[in-house]
Design a protein around this motif. Structure first.
Motif, PDB file in Angstrom:
ATOM      1  N   TYR A   1      26.842  43.463  46.788  1.00 34.28           N
ATOM      2  CA  TYR A   1      25.837  43.532  45.737  1.00 34.28           C
ATOM      3  C   TYR A   1      25.270  42.167  45.392  1.00 34.28           C
ATOM      4  O   TYR A   1      24.442  42.052  44.505  1.00 34.28           O
ATOM      5  CB  TYR A   1      26.416  44.183  44.480  1.00 34.28           C
TER       6      TYR A   1
ATOM      7  N   TRP B   1      29.986  37.728  37.743  1.00 38.32           N
ATOM      8  CA  TRP B   1      30.558  39.073  37.659  1.00 38.32           C
ATOM      9  C   TRP B   1      31.053  39.382  36.257  1.00 38.32           C
ATOM     10  O   TRP B   1      31.435  38.496  35.507  1.00 38.32           O
ATOM     11  CB  TRP B   1      31.730  39.220  38.635  1.00 38.32           C
TER      12      TRP B   1
ATOM     13  N   SER C   1      32.804  51.389  44.616  1.00 40.26           N
ATOM     14  CA  SER C   1      33.329  51.618  45.960  1.00 40.26           C
ATOM     15  C   SER C   1      34.360  52.741  45.988  1.00 40.26           C
ATOM     16  O   SER C   1      34.452  53.476  46.963  1.00 40.26           O
ATOM     17  CB  SER C   1      33.957  50.336  46.515  1.00 40.26           C
TER      18      SER C   1
ATOM     19  N   LEU D   1      25.444  53.451  41.390  1.00 42.48           N
ATOM     20  CA  LEU D   1      25.840  52.290  40.599  1.00 42.48           C
ATOM     21  C   LEU D   1      25.351  52.412  39.152  1.00 42.48           C
ATOM     22  O   LEU D   1      26.064  52.041  38.226  1.00 42.48           O
ATOM     23  CB  LEU D   1      25.306  51.013  41.246  1.00 42.48           C
TER      24      LEU D   1
ATOM     25  N   CYS E   1      31.423  46.712  41.105  1.00 40.00           N
ATOM     26  CA  CYS E   1      31.319  46.941  42.547  1.00 40.00           C
ATOM     27  C   CYS E   1      32.562  47.648  43.091  1.00 40.00           C
ATOM     28  O   CYS E   1      32.464  48.551  43.923  1.00 40.00           O
ATOM     29  CB  CYS E   1      31.149  45.620  43.292  1.00 40.00           C
TER      30      CYS E   1
ATOM     31  N   CYS F   1      32.668  42.953  46.339  1.00 39.06           N
ATOM     32  CA  CYS F   1      31.545  42.604  45.449  1.00 39.06           C
ATOM     33  C   CYS F   1      30.421  41.903  46.187  1.00 39.06           C
ATOM     34  O   CYS F   1      29.295  41.872  45.695  1.00 39.06           O
ATOM     35  CB  CYS F   1      32.034  41.744  44.281  1.00 39.06           C
TER      36      CYS F   1
END
Length: 115
Positions: A112, A65, A35, A41, A31, A109
């Motif tokens: 998402y 994650w 960014s 993605l 993430c 993060c």
């Protein structure tokens, strides 16, 4: 020699170099990388897979994650990244990435996360 060639192949793409240089700054999740790069993605994930397969980066699961970092256990990768860092120290694109990275909110993060 095959492993070294794979490292050079993986670093033959601008976005993968940008990702590797960001990961020299600190470990990151997909993430955060997304960014900074502001690309799809799925494209970021493809680049991460290539970097991981070549041995440039490694990943670690942290809850829900996956955190990516430079594979500093690989001496060749460390040497190559040292050269890239020296030669690209004044690169405008990489400087912009460092600025974006430094201004990322801690909760990047969460955009998402599934609700």
């Amino acid at each position: 020699m095959r492993n070294e060639i794979e490292v050079f192949k993986a670093l033959g793409d601008e976005n993968r170099v940008r990702i590797a240089m960001m990961l020299r700054e600190r470990p990151m999740c997909v993430c955060e990388i997304d960014s900074v790069l502001d690309i799809a993605l799925s494209t970021v994930s493809s680049h991460l897979k290539i970097l991981k397969t070549s041995g440039i980066i490694k990943d670690k699961k942290d809850g829900r994650w996956v955190i990516y970092s430079i594979n500093e256990d690989n001496e060749f990768v460390t040497e190559v990244m040292d050269i890239f860092e020296r030669k690209l120290a004044d690169d405008v694109i990489l400087s912009g990435d460092r600025i974006k990275l430094s201004t990322l909110p801690e909760s990047v993060c969460t955009k998402y996360q599934s609700v």
